[in-house]
Write an enzyme that holds these catalytic residues in place. Sequence first.
Site, PDB file in Angstrom:
ATOM      1  CG  HIS A 157      -0.205   0.149   2.526  1.00  0.00           C
ATOM      2  ND1 HIS A 157       0.506  -0.896   3.090  1.00  0.00           N
ATOM      3  CD2 HIS A 157      -0.073   1.203   3.389  1.00  0.00           C
ATOM      4  CE1 HIS A 157       1.037  -0.501   4.238  1.00  0.00           C
ATOM      5  NE2 HIS A 157       0.714   0.771   4.437  1.00  0.00           N
ATOM      6  CG  ASP A 160       1.648   5.235   4.663  1.00  0.00           C
ATOM      7  OD1 ASP A 160       1.123   4.104   4.766  1.00  0.00           O
ATOM      8  OD2 ASP A 160       2.720   5.543   5.219  1.00  0.00           O
ATOM      9  CG  HIS A 190       5.052   1.153   3.127  1.00  0.00           C
ATOM     10  ND1 HIS A 190       4.565   2.314   2.576  1.00  0.00           N
ATOM     11  CD2 HIS A 190       4.459   1.049   4.348  1.00  0.00           C
ATOM     12  CE1 HIS A 190       3.721   2.884   3.406  1.00  0.00           C
ATOM     13  NE2 HIS A 190       3.628   2.130   4.493  1.00  0.00           N
ATOM     14  NE  ARG A 224       2.686   6.733   9.169  1.00  0.00           N
ATOM     15  CZ  ARG A 224       1.573   6.105   8.823  1.00  0.00           C
ATOM     16  NH1 ARG A 224       1.641   4.913   8.244  1.00  0.00           N
ATOM     17  NH2 ARG A 224       0.392   6.633   9.053  1.00  0.00           N
TER      18      ARG A 224
END
Length: 310
Positions: free
Chosen positions: A136, A138, A286, A301
């Site tokens: 996917h 983000d 990723h 993150r």
Amino acid sequence: MTAMIETTAGLRDSAAVDTALVEGPRTLRRLPEGASAQPYRLFEVRPLGALIGAEIHGVDLREEIGEELRTEIHRALLEYKVVFFRDQPIDSARQKAVARMWGELETNPFIDQGDDAHVARFAKGGTPPSYENVWHTDVTWRERPAMGAILRLVEVPPVGGDTLWADMAAAYDNLPDTVKERIEGRTAVHDVIPGFSRFLDERRLLEWQDRFPPVEHPVVRTHPETGRRTLFVNVSFTTRIVGMERAESDEILRFLFQQAHAPEFQVRFRWERDSVAFWDNRATQHYAVNDYHPHPRIAERVAIVGDRPF
């Protein structure tokens, strides 16, 4: 005299089940066409593959990053799409400070937060299970998906828990011309609901769905800095191609989703304590490998607001 028997039999009719990825040569172009690699003066770059991913050595993220160093790190980010730093014992405050050098910080109401809303915290290992183990990009459900993100692991499992990234410019480069023609100029719908409905309760999604209605992005976006054409659909959030019948849209999207699966387009990173990853969300997908249960894996993150894809 014995008669000669002629045969006109050809190969038997035997079609492959799936031709989304086939064997053979692949075009692996790390830089935009016509560009040449330039040396890095302020640190050492150790590529982790021919195409994507490199470790940067000789930079201490705890120290001030001047504009010259920032520019060189940014050049490495554009070239390798994801860069890694080892032995960086930073906290979330310093993580945010580094990320702010690249732009405004993003929040995500669907993910648990760390010290504040700008820090997304992924604490996994028990229940519920990880939900990042799918290819996917983000937050493509936003009008302005993240430019990039910086990730550090607070707790590293003893084995497993790797993260993979795929170069989606290479994925586009290697599409058959017939597929490129079918998706040229097309847009696709991206929606937050599919990516989170399997893991969040309906009440929480109802609270936010009106704030984040479906958006349209190009199926193939142009990277705003490198000019590379980049495949910009993903299985988590892309629901359909605009202007196509559902069956045709589903067929093409399934084909496009598979392109991230080619190992030649990927890099796999083995996390260690105090490792940091910084990736270009405009150019990559990723995948967080979910193979560390029952050991904990805790990551934080910080994402950087991006631009409207074109």
